[in-house]
Design an enzyme around this catalytic site. Structure first.
Site, PDB file in Angstrom:
ATOM      1  N   VAL A   1      27.166  48.541  -2.003  1.00  0.00           N
ATOM      2  CA  VAL A   1      28.622  48.523  -1.884  1.00  0.00           C
ATOM      3  C   VAL A   1      29.245  49.706  -2.607  1.00  0.00           C
ATOM      4  O   VAL A   1      30.115  50.406  -2.078  1.00  0.00           O
ATOM      5  CB  VAL A   1      29.185  47.197  -2.435  1.00  0.00           C
ATOM      6  CG1 VAL A   1      30.700  47.269  -2.588  1.00  0.00           C
ATOM      7  CG2 VAL A   1      28.816  46.040  -1.514  1.00  0.00           C
TER       8      VAL A   1
ATOM      9  N   GLU B   1      43.711  50.312  -7.828  1.00  0.00           N
ATOM     10  CA  GLU B   1      43.248  51.628  -7.383  1.00  0.00           C
ATOM     11  C   GLU B   1      43.666  51.888  -5.934  1.00  0.00           C
ATOM     12  O   GLU B   1      44.148  52.977  -5.599  1.00  0.00           O
ATOM     13  CB  GLU B   1      41.727  51.726  -7.529  1.00  0.00           C
ATOM     14  CG  GLU B   1      41.265  51.865  -8.972  1.00  0.00           C
ATOM     15  CD  GLU B   1      39.778  52.078  -9.112  1.00  0.00           C
ATOM     16  OE1 GLU B   1      39.332  52.408 -10.228  1.00  0.00           O
ATOM     17  OE2 GLU B   1      39.042  51.906  -8.116  1.00  0.00           O
TER      18      GLU B   1
ATOM     19  N   ARG C   1      19.707  45.499   3.635  1.00  0.00           N
ATOM     20  CA  ARG C   1      20.130  44.922   4.913  1.00  0.00           C
ATOM     21  C   ARG C   1      21.011  45.859   5.728  1.00  0.00           C
ATOM     22  O   ARG C   1      21.142  45.694   6.936  1.00  0.00           O
ATOM     23  CB  ARG C   1      20.840  43.589   4.688  1.00  0.00           C
ATOM     24  CG  ARG C   1      22.157  43.658   3.953  1.00  0.00           C
ATOM     25  CD  ARG C   1      22.611  42.253   3.585  1.00  0.00           C
ATOM     26  NE  ARG C   1      23.891  42.234   2.898  1.00  0.00           N
ATOM     27  CZ  ARG C   1      25.052  41.971   3.488  1.00  0.00           C
ATOM     28  NH1 ARG C   1      25.080  41.698   4.778  1.00  0.00           N
ATOM     29  NH2 ARG C   1      26.166  41.954   2.800  1.00  0.00           N
TER      30      ARG C   1
ATOM     31  N   GLY D   1      16.439  40.424   3.882  1.00  0.00           N
ATOM     32  CA  GLY D   1      15.336  39.936   3.068  1.00  0.00           C
ATOM     33  C   GLY D   1      15.522  38.463   2.729  1.00  0.00           C
ATOM     34  O   GLY D   1      16.632  38.027   2.414  1.00  0.00           O
TER      35      GLY D   1
ATOM     36  N   HIS E   1      40.425  71.795 -30.472  1.00  0.00           N
ATOM     37  CA  HIS E   1      41.891  71.813 -30.367  1.00  0.00           C
ATOM     38  C   HIS E   1      42.315  72.987 -29.495  1.00  0.00           C
ATOM     39  O   HIS E   1      41.790  74.095 -29.646  1.00  0.00           O
ATOM     40  CB  HIS E   1      42.518  71.972 -31.758  1.00  0.00           C
ATOM     41  CG  HIS E   1      44.001  72.180 -31.714  1.00  0.00           C
ATOM     42  ND1 HIS E   1      44.886  71.140 -31.512  1.00  0.00           N
ATOM     43  CD2 HIS E   1      44.749  73.316 -31.823  1.00  0.00           C
ATOM     44  CE1 HIS E   1      46.119  71.615 -31.517  1.00  0.00           C
ATOM     45  NE2 HIS E   1      46.074  72.936 -31.709  1.00  0.00           N
TER      46      HIS E   1
ATOM     47  N   GLY F   1      46.410  40.317  -5.935  1.00  0.00           N
ATOM     48  CA  GLY F   1      45.455  40.462  -7.026  1.00  0.00           C
ATOM     49  C   GLY F   1      45.703  41.747  -7.773  1.00  0.00           C
ATOM     50  O   GLY F   1      45.677  42.839  -7.175  1.00  0.00           O
TER      51      GLY F   1
ATOM     52  N   ILE G   1      40.349  46.922  -8.637  1.00  0.00           N
ATOM     53  CA  ILE G   1      40.170  47.327  -7.239  1.00  0.00           C
ATOM     54  C   ILE G   1      41.511  47.379  -6.515  1.00  0.00           C
ATOM     55  O   ILE G   1      41.842  48.353  -5.836  1.00  0.00           O
ATOM     56  CB  ILE G   1      39.199  46.375  -6.521  1.00  0.00           C
ATOM     57  CG1 ILE G   1      37.788  46.510  -7.108  1.00  0.00           C
ATOM     58  CG2 ILE G   1      39.172  46.654  -5.024  1.00  0.00           C
ATOM     59  CD1 ILE G   1      36.789  45.508  -6.549  1.00  0.00           C
TER      60      ILE G   1
ATOM     61  N   GLY H   1      43.906  43.236 -10.147  1.00  0.00           N
ATOM     62  CA  GLY H   1      42.736  43.766 -10.836  1.00  0.00           C
ATOM     63  C   GLY H   1      42.538  45.244 -10.549  1.00  0.00           C
ATOM     64  O   GLY H   1      43.347  45.890  -9.873  1.00  0.00           O
TER      65      GLY H   1
END
Length: 467
Positions: free
Chosen positions: A40, A184, A33, A112, A439, A177, A181, A179
């Protein structure tokens, strides 16, 4: 127009399904669309946010003690930062378009709408096309949850998409919120100069991760951000010069004035859109499409993948489901039954986990033990000045089979590859401990955590030593 397969949605799951099906010889169409494919994640999600987080990391490095090297105060050019974000997106979407063309996947841009179990219409401006198909894959994703009391018409109210635009940097931003997202984007805006307050309704931020990992993140950022847990935002009133936010916690109600609010309280599946329920596709009460292990819906020739299905809303889950659906449609006998799907918060420091968490084990009554190697004992971490971290293995108490893992620290997400593979292959502590890790390296902490659990460690006191 007739196609073997129509894919509704062109995100990581949608284009993976379309490209895989085309490689298997099917005639494929993909409906999107928006003007550009990628969904996203690629356009307004995980890719542009990582471009901004990279910039945030550069800014933060200039503020840190560089062990004898001093940097000048960073000069912030928002236009140049926005250009870096957009050029990153443009490169990847351009590559996707070329791959679609090379595979002869036909792309239709428009809305659609399923008309039947074998046809779908696409509205493009004033034109409407009808496409017939043998099989279809629903990959319509999810959308941000909206709260009834939020004045979304105010430009100071941001969501995950608008926050990426970096129109301005507020003096004080509330992140609604806690969470991945929200945290970040909080990391980005804090680096760019904003004061950050995070309000989370639950008992801890970053729900899903074990508390000991989150605790390292909180401790590292205690001077950068304020974390309010068990806190509900009940109202936001907008005035000309401020946003007045009403907070409610166990101590009662109070108000907080901020310059911007980022609403990041989760996402909701798009299962009730695009005529999906009208053709008989079964949904649950939350709008998720129900599928079997082959990503097939209640309609035999229609499949669903990604955020619109149950499970974590992650791009890598969607792309793997896309491969499975395309292969099933092509006649392959395959199933989507992963033992582990990794999760990564690309914050500072990164928090990453995969498989069974200690929280999950407790809820499910699974007897587990843990082996945790602190990065304060890692040669690479000490040399790099990144000792704020740990690597944890969660394993079955009887068999010592690795069931889960968690890592917090710089580049923690990069260590999950080996750990995810170990879980999928049913590896034990001994398998990992006997695998030679380079190492000094950060991934060496995985092997050392396994040695700690197996009782063979020499880099830390060995609680299983026979003396």
């Amino acid at each position: 127009m007739k196609f073997d397969l129509v894919v509704l949605g062109s995100g990581p799951g949608g284009y993976a399904a379309a490209f895989r099906a085309a490689d298997l010889g099917l005639k494929v169409a993909m409906i999107e669309r928006h003007k550009r494919i990628g969904g996203v994640c690629l356009n307004v999600g995980c890719i542009p946010s990582k471009a901004l987080l990279h910039v945030a990391g550069k800014i933060r490095m200039a503020d840190e003690d560089a062990h004898g090297v001093t940097y000048a105060k960073p000069k912030i050019d928002l236009e140049a930062i926005r250009h870096h974000r957009q050029s990153t997106v443009d490169t990847l979407t351009g590559n996707l378009a070329l791959m679609a063309k090379g595979r002869k996947v036909e792309i239709f841009h428009g809305e659609g709408q399923f008309e039947s179990t074998h046809s779908i219409s696409v509205t493009q401006d004033n034109d409407r096309l009808k496409i017939e198909f043998e099989n279809a894959i629903i990959a319509v994703g999810s959308r941000a949850i909206r709260l009834p009391f939020v004045p979304y018409d105010d430009p100071r109210i941001l969501d995950a998409t608008s926050a990426l635009q970096l129109e301005r940097i507020p003096k004080h931003m509330l992140v609604l919120g806690g969470g991945i997202i929200g945290l970040e984007m909080a990391t980005v805006y804090q680096a760019l100069g904003a004061k950050i307050t995070v309000a989370e309704l639950g008992e801890q931020i970053m729900t899903g991760a074990d508390k000991d990992l989150v605790r390292v993140f909180e401790q590292t950022n205690k001077d950068r951000m304020t974390f309010l847990t068990k806190t509900q935002v009940t109202d936001i009133q907008a005035s000309s010069d401020t946003l007045n936010v009403t907070l409610k916690d166990q101590n009662g109600q109070r108000n907080l004035n901020v310059d911007a609010v980022l609403v990041a309280v989760g996402r909701s599946p798009n299962g009730r859109k695009a005529g999906i329920p009208d053709i008989g596709v079964e949904l649950d009460d939350r709008g998720f499409v129900t599928t079997d292990t082959q990503c097939r819906t209640s309609i035999p020739n229609i499949f669903a993948i990604g955020d619109v299905t149950h499970g974590p809303m992650l791009a890598h889950k969607a792309s793997h489901q896309g491969h499975i659906a395309a292969e099933v449609i092509s006649g392959h006998k395959v199933d989507f039954q992963p033992l582990a799907i990794p999760s990564i918060a690309y914050t500072f420091p990164e928090v990453a986990w995969v498989g069974l968490t200690e929280i999950d084990a407790k809820k499910q009554g699974i007897p587990v033990k843990t082996a945790t190697f602190p990065w304060s004992a890692s040669g690479r971490a000490i040399a790099s000045g990144i000792t704020q971290g740990k690597t944890k293995l969660i394993y079955d108490e009887a068999s010592e089979r690795v069931l889960g893992a968690g890592v917090v620290g710089a580049h923690a997400g990069e260590l999950l590859g080996e750990l995810t593979l170990a879980i999928e292959f049913g590896a034990t502590l001994e398998d990992i401990a006997l695998t030679i890790h380079a190492h000094p390296s950060l991934h060496e902490s995985v092997g050392l955590a396994a040695e700690l659990g197996a009782g063979t460690i020499t880099d830390l006191p060995n609680r299983k030593a026979k003396r």
